[in-house]
Design an enzyme around this catalytic site. Structure first.
Site, PDB file in Angstrom:
ATOM      1  N   GLY A 155       0.835  -1.193   0.000  1.00 40.76           N
ATOM      2  CA  GLY A 155       0.000   0.000   0.000  1.00 40.76           C
ATOM      3  C   GLY A 155       0.862   1.231   0.000  1.00 40.76           C
TER       4      GLY A 155
ATOM      5  CE1 TYR B  73       1.198  -1.107   4.196  1.00 42.56           C
ATOM      6  CE2 TYR B  73      -0.836   0.105   3.925  1.00 42.56           C
ATOM      7  CZ  TYR B  73      -0.150  -1.092   3.924  1.00 42.56           C
ATOM      8  OH  TYR B  73      -0.801  -2.258   3.628  1.00 42.56           O
ATOM      9  N   GLY B  74       3.797   1.129   2.484  1.00 35.90           N
ATOM     10  CA  GLY B  74       4.884   0.170   2.324  1.00 35.90           C
ATOM     11  C   GLY B  74       4.344  -1.210   2.026  1.00 35.90           C
TER      12      GLY B  74
ATOM     13  CB  VAL C 154       1.594  -6.382   4.664  1.00 36.30           C
ATOM     14  CG1 VAL C 154       1.228  -7.303   5.823  1.00 36.30           C
ATOM     15  CG2 VAL C 154       1.024  -5.001   4.901  1.00 36.30           C
TER      16      VAL C 154
ATOM     17  CG  ASP D 274      -8.680   4.419   4.397  1.00 40.28           C
ATOM     18  OD1 ASP D 274      -9.497   4.638   3.480  1.00 40.28           O
ATOM     19  OD2 ASP D 274      -7.533   3.985   4.185  1.00 40.28           O
TER      20      ASP D 274
END
Length: 641
Positions: free
Chosen positions: A304, A306-307, A309, A424
């Protein structure tokens, strides 16, 4: 005196002993067993702060506090029916001491007899404990029979209380004491020392804060002065520490190698203090590299803005997920700290559980920020509805996901202290464990919302198709903004269609408009996806569609609260009639939303976090939300269709 007249007098005289006084004969009234003094003791002469829009809620919560004391003394949840009038009269007298203009029953729409009725016709403590499994009762007794004045014990208690609701699924009579209220009443009755007369119990279980404005102001002043002093002291200590460390590094050649460094100054102090007050584990970077096989691509399960997973296994054999943040700028520290703070502050069966975190700086990988959570074996709801592993979920599973998500959100809004607005909610942020229990995840945009405040923001954050109109248009953020997003997710769950679709002309269309048009024409069941395995009864399916359409109504106050949504889903309570929608406004909502999101610097794909694949990758820009900071930072968002 004539004989007939004499007998008449005797008859009337005898009736005066046989018949009760007129007031008792009319109402069959007995004295109220509720002890109004409890409110005076716990309040100390003050009343909880509330406005006209929430007065009925707090009045009922005060009544529930009295019921908790009554349950402790008599093992009864509600007073007898013939005491209902006297109880309302006593309670009204207490309310009149603070605001004589409030008529409880007429203002709040309460019937006299409802004070003696409640959840599933349960009236005694024994009946309640017989309805709920012994293990759940023992868990509540073990976690709630203590002082609840601090956040940690309060969170543990409310988490255990929330599990009781899954067993209280019968009908509630009236609207004074529903099944959710029964759980808090039961928990508050457990302790003699920390029961209904304890301010911590009143605040934690019933949201009643009797702190006077004057004392709060003085306390706030003291806190500010002490905080400023501590901050200055920390700055001095941090400067000395940095100087000594810098000097040592120069003496020893800068510490070459892959080794780990300490936390950044500001971030470290916040997380370290949090670590001392919770059960969070601070993992080393080497431990996480080993668990993820050096962040192997085979272990990557999502990505995503953010980075990425990754899945992995801890030394004790526990499967976990590692959310590795991209660290393009210093702004990543604030985002990381915020998400750790939010997730660590809540504990609920329908919220993702934080195991720990890692912060480190290495010469090869650079600055690292990683969150460790429980691994959800069944991925996200998006995976099952629209992803590569799409499955046709049975109705029982869909119903379980809908109810679990609603409970998780209701806890964020009304169980967490202070309340939390997620901002969200979407299918990709609803994770599913091995039993398909829904877990609300990804709190990167969540906002604390003390005392039910309404946020006004010029920077809108969220995902297209899920953002409430008043938030996209005016930046007005409330708990009902999450309710709108939940309604969209519920429509996706019922219909198998995405929040945003493309019509035959290539123009985007909203699922909410599609569902509303069918409901308006009396075809609510046409919203439901064809071919659902083991479909539920038509009346239940239709009810869920109506709830989804009600939640996703464009007008803020036409939507229910999440507490009301949970009650409608759990019980036989009917869905309120739907208000009409402003068609011209709806027609342009997508364009408005797109413009608001792009101008605010938070434009995200509706797919968000989802299963990672190598095909059809595309990049979009997703700026980090920085409502309280100047400027913004930009990070790549990798998503797959």
């Amino acid at each position: 005196m004539s004989l007939p007249f004499y007998f008449s007098l005797c008859f009337i005289f005898s009736l005066s002993f046989i018949l009760p006084p007129p007031s008792l004969a009319a109402n069959d009234t007995v004295p109220c067993p509720l002890n109004i003094t409890v409110l005076r003791v716990v309040g100390g002469g003050a009343r909880p702060s509330f406005d006209s829009g929430t007065q009925c809620h707090y009045i009922l919560q005060a009544l529930h506090l009295l019921q908790a004391d009554y349950l402790r003394r008599s093992n009864l949840f509600v007073p007898p029916l013939n005491a209902s009038e006297s109880c309302w009269t006593s309670f009204q007298s207490f309310i009149n001491e603070f605001d004589p203009s409030i008529d409880i029953r007429s203002s709040c729409g309460l019937k006299t007899e409802w004070i003696s009725q409640g959840c599933m016709n349960i009236t005694t403590k024994q009946q309640f404990e017989a309805t709920v499994p012994t293990a759940a009762i023992q868990a509540v007794q073990g976690n709630c029979n203590q002082s609840l004045d601090n956040n940690s014990p309060c969170a543990l208690c409310t988490t255990k209380i929330s599990t009781l609701l899954s067993y209280l699924i019968g009908r509630t009579v009236g609207n004074v004491s529903d099944c959710r209220a029964y759980t808090s009443i039961y928990a508050a009755s457990l302790s003699d020392q920390y029961g209904a007369t304890d301010p911590g119990t009143a605040k934690c279980l019933f949201g009643l804060d009797f702190s006077s404005p004057g004392s709060s102001g003085k306390r706030r002043t003291i806190i500010i002065v002490v905080s400023v002093f501590c901050f200055v002291a920390l700055l001095v200590l941090a400067g000395v520490w940095t100087y000594i460390r810098f000097k040592k590094r120069n003496e020893f050649g800068g510490g070459k190698g892959v080794g780990k460094s300490e936390l950044g100054l500001g971030l470290g102090s916040g997380l370290d203090s949090m670590n001392q007050s919770t059960t969070l584990i601070r993992f080393t970077f080497d431990e996480i590299k080993k668990a993820t096989r050096n962040f192997s691509r085979d272990n990557m399960i999502g990505s995503g803005g953010y980075g990425n997973v990754y899945k992995g296994m801890l030394l004790d054999g526990s499967p976990v997920a590692f959310k590795r943040f991209k660290n393009c700028s210093v702004a990543g520290d604030a985002s990381f700290t915020h998400e750790v703070e939010v997730i660590a502050s809540v504990r609920h069966v329908n919220l993702v559980t934080l195991r720990g975190y890692c912060t480190a700086t290495t010469n090869l990988e650079g600055h690292q920020r990683i969150i460790v959570t429980d691994l959800m074996e069944n991925g996200s709801l998006y995976d099952h509805l629209f992803g590569s592993s799409k499955k046709n979920l049975s109705w029982s599973i869909r119903q379980k996901i809908a109810l679990g998500t609603a409970r998780g959100l209701a806890y964020l809004h009304y169980g967490a202290q202070p309340s939390i607005i997620h901002r969200d909610i979407k299918a990709s942020n609803i994770l599913l464990d091995h039993k398909f229990e829904a877990k609300v995840a990804d709190f990167g945009l969540a906002k604390f919302n003390p005392e039910g405040m309404t946020h006004m923001s010029t920077r809108v954050a969220g995902t297209m198709g899920y953002v409430a109109p008043e938030y996209a248009l005016y930046g007005q953020l409330t708990e009902r903004s999450d309710v709108f997003s939940y309604g969209v997710v519920l429509l996706e769950l019922l219909s198998g269609k995405k929040a945003l679709q493309t019509n035959d002309d290539g123009q985007p269309s909203a699922l909410t408009d599609f569902a509303w048009s069918l409901v308006r024409n009396g075809s609510a069941l046409d919203v439901v996806e064809d071919g659902i395995p083991e479909p539920g009864p038509p009346e239940v399916l239709e009810k869920y569609v109506l709830i989804a359409v009600l939640c996703s109504h464009p007008q803020l106050y036409a939507r229910p609260t999440m507490d009301q949504v949970v009650k409608m889903l759990e019980t036989d309570e009917s869905v309120p009639s739907l208000m009409d929608r402003p068609i011209p406004f709806i027609a342009g909502r997508i364009d408005i939303e797109k413009s608001a999101l792009s101008n605010s610097g938070q434009l995200c794909s509706p797919t968000g976090y989802q299963a990672y694949t190598l095909q059809n990758q595309r990049k979009s820009i997703c700026k980090e939300d920085e409502e309280e900071e100047e400027g913004s930072s930009v990070a790549d968002t990798v998503t797959t269709e």
